[in-house]
Write a protein that holds these residues in place. Sequence first.
Motif, short mmCIF file in Angstrom:
data_model
loop_
_atom_site.label_atom_id
_atom_site.label_comp_id
_atom_site.label_asym_id
_atom_site.label_seq_id
_atom_site.Cartn_x
_atom_site.Cartn_y
_atom_site.Cartn_z
N GLY A 82 0.78 -1.23 0.00
CA GLY A 82 0.00 0.00 0.00
C GLY A 82 0.80 1.28 0.00
N TYR A 83 2.13 1.18 0.00
CA TYR A 83 2.97 2.38 -0.05
C TYR A 83 2.94 2.98 -1.45
N LYS A 84 2.95 4.33 -1.51
CA LYS A 84 2.83 5.01 -2.80
C LYS A 84 3.92 6.04 -3.09
N LYS A 85 4.50 6.63 -2.03
CA LYS A 85 5.42 7.76 -2.24
C LYS A 85 6.79 7.49 -1.58
N TRP A 86 7.85 7.73 -2.36
CA TRP A 86 9.21 7.47 -1.88
C TRP A 86 10.08 8.71 -1.94
N ALA A 87 10.99 8.80 -0.99
CA ALA A 87 12.16 9.67 -1.09
C ALA A 87 13.35 8.73 -1.13
N ILE A 88 14.28 8.97 -2.05
CA ILE A 88 15.43 8.09 -2.20
C ILE A 88 16.70 8.85 -1.82
N ILE A 89 17.51 8.20 -0.99
CA ILE A 89 18.81 8.76 -0.64
C ILE A 89 19.85 7.65 -0.87
N HIS A 90 20.87 7.97 -1.66
CA HIS A 90 21.82 6.93 -2.05
C HIS A 90 23.24 7.48 -2.08
N ASP A 91 24.21 6.58 -1.94
CA ASP A 91 25.59 7.05 -2.07
C ASP A 91 25.90 7.26 -3.56
N THR A 92 26.94 8.02 -3.81
CA THR A 92 27.24 8.42 -5.18
C THR A 92 28.27 7.52 -5.86
N THR A 93 28.50 6.34 -5.29
CA THR A 93 29.32 5.34 -5.98
C THR A 93 28.46 4.67 -7.05
N ASP A 94 29.09 3.84 -7.88
CA ASP A 94 28.33 3.09 -8.88
C ASP A 94 27.27 2.22 -8.22
N TYR A 95 27.59 1.72 -7.04
CA TYR A 95 26.65 0.86 -6.29
C TYR A 95 25.38 1.65 -5.96
N GLY A 96 25.54 2.79 -5.34
CA GLY A 96 24.38 3.59 -4.95
C GLY A 96 23.61 4.13 -6.13
N LYS A 97 24.33 4.61 -7.13
CA LYS A 97 23.66 5.15 -8.32
C LYS A 97 22.91 4.05 -9.07
N GLY A 98 23.47 2.86 -9.09
CA GLY A 98 22.80 1.75 -9.76
C GLY A 98 21.51 1.38 -9.06
N HIS A 99 21.55 1.31 -7.73
CA HIS A 99 20.33 1.00 -6.98
C HIS A 99 19.27 2.08 -7.20
N ASN A 100 19.69 3.33 -7.20
CA ASN A 100 18.74 4.41 -7.45
C ASN A 100 18.08 4.27 -8.81
N LYS A 101 18.87 3.97 -9.82
CA LYS A 101 18.36 3.83 -11.18
C LYS A 101 17.32 2.73 -11.28
N TYR A 102 17.70 1.52 -10.86
CA TYR A 102 16.80 0.38 -11.05
C TYR A 102 15.59 0.43 -10.12
N PHE A 103 15.81 0.86 -8.87
CA PHE A 103 14.68 0.91 -7.94
C PHE A 103 13.67 1.96 -8.39
N SER A 104 14.15 3.12 -8.82
CA SER A 104 13.24 4.17 -9.30
C SER A 104 12.41 3.68 -10.48
N GLU A 105 13.07 2.98 -11.40
CA GLU A 105 12.37 2.47 -12.57
C GLU A 105 11.24 1.52 -12.18
N PHE A 106 11.52 0.62 -11.23
CA PHE A 106 10.51 -0.36 -10.83
C PHE A 106 9.39 0.27 -10.01
N VAL A 107 9.70 1.31 -9.23
CA VAL A 107 8.65 2.01 -8.48
C VAL A 107 7.67 2.66 -9.46
N LYS A 108 8.21 3.39 -10.41
CA LYS A 108 7.36 4.09 -11.38
C LYS A 108 6.59 3.11 -12.26
N LYS A 109 7.24 2.03 -12.66
CA LYS A 109 6.61 1.03 -13.51
C LYS A 109 5.42 0.37 -12.82
N ASN A 110 5.47 0.29 -11.49
CA ASN A 110 4.41 -0.37 -10.73
C ASN A 110 3.45 0.59 -10.06
#
Length: 391
Positions: free
Chosen positions: A166-194
């Motif tokens: 039932g959650y609908k709204k996210w704020a994302i905070i991530h580190d600026t390494t490839d690891y953090g940026k990658g998680h931000n990219k893919y997680f954001s895509e799946f949140v919006k897609k769903n």
Amino acid sequence: MSKTNTVLKAAVVCAAVGMGLLSMTASAKDVVKIAFVGPLTGGVSSIGLGGRNSADLAVRLRNADPKAKYTYQLVTQDDECRPNVGVQVATKVAADKSIVAGVTHFCSAVAMGTVGVYNRFGLPVIVWGAVLPEITYGNDFKEVHRVNGTMINQSEVAAKFMISKGYKKWAIIHDTTDYGKGHNKYFSEFVKKNGGTVLSTFGVTADQQDFTTELTKIRELKPDVVYFGGLTPLGVRIRTQMEKLGIKAQFEGTSGIKSDAYIQGVGEKVAEGSLSFIEGAPWEKIPGGLFFTAKYQLQKYSEPPEAYGPFAYAAANLIMDAVEKVGPDRKKVRDVLNQTKDADTLIGKVTFDDHRQNIVPLVTKYVVEDGKWVIWEDSSYATGKRKLSGL
């Protein structure tokens, strides 16, 4: 005693000694070296030490097996979770021709920086914890395998699971390494897609200490969930400061916080209800998991195996299985690993695809309950006895 009898007895003794030496020579096993590389010092050392111990356990158990053709030796190196150090130790390990293969890396930035080294020296390795997809999919290096899944797997499950609650709204905070940026990219895509909404995204450095500016803005946005893409040390600081600023949003993290150190760092009360998602079957539920836990405890290691220890254990065993099959030859071991299909391991069946990435069938969800990481399905939260924030 006659001189003749004395000579005969001496001959018998010499023959017996000779037979004993021949027997010892025949039973002696060649030593095969395997490398382990991970962060043994620094902020995520708890994960690295758990991985090292787990690989060490695999080696100890194999050496205790009378059917093993070789005696195995684990050569351990500390990459400090720093790419420049990782390249140095990877080069050191790969250049040592006595080392036949390696169980390598938890940190994605380090793993990504070293794949070319292993390819150049022809050293077959199995990544045991780093999740950046490009580690296996960014090149076609036949020496580089990965037994754990990628952040794509994690992110899809993490987004769908929360939206299903039932959650609908996210704020994302991530580190600026490839690891953090990658998680931000893919997680954001799946949140919006769903059907979810990302209100805002904040990138922070891994060594940042004060998050008042970012968290104050997040508090004003009033998200349902704060998603964190990063590792334990940074996660501890962010979650602690969220509490101080009175942010009541649900805290959801990557596998990077699935560590006892996270709970210890923020305290049991604040950690309660935190979520983490890890690719792979829950090893606690696999029959071999009980065996692993029992044997691990018998060794009296100073540190727990942590979240990725089972992956390091599985990786070491896959390497030793290959050596037992074809001998301590790098190229032959590499070729055997490339063909891995439905191999039984502590983490379930392992099959490498055409990029030597394990085809992970599922992702395990964890929640902190009473000071411990608990599989979601086994938790009081799953039964409704306890509620996540905002539900």
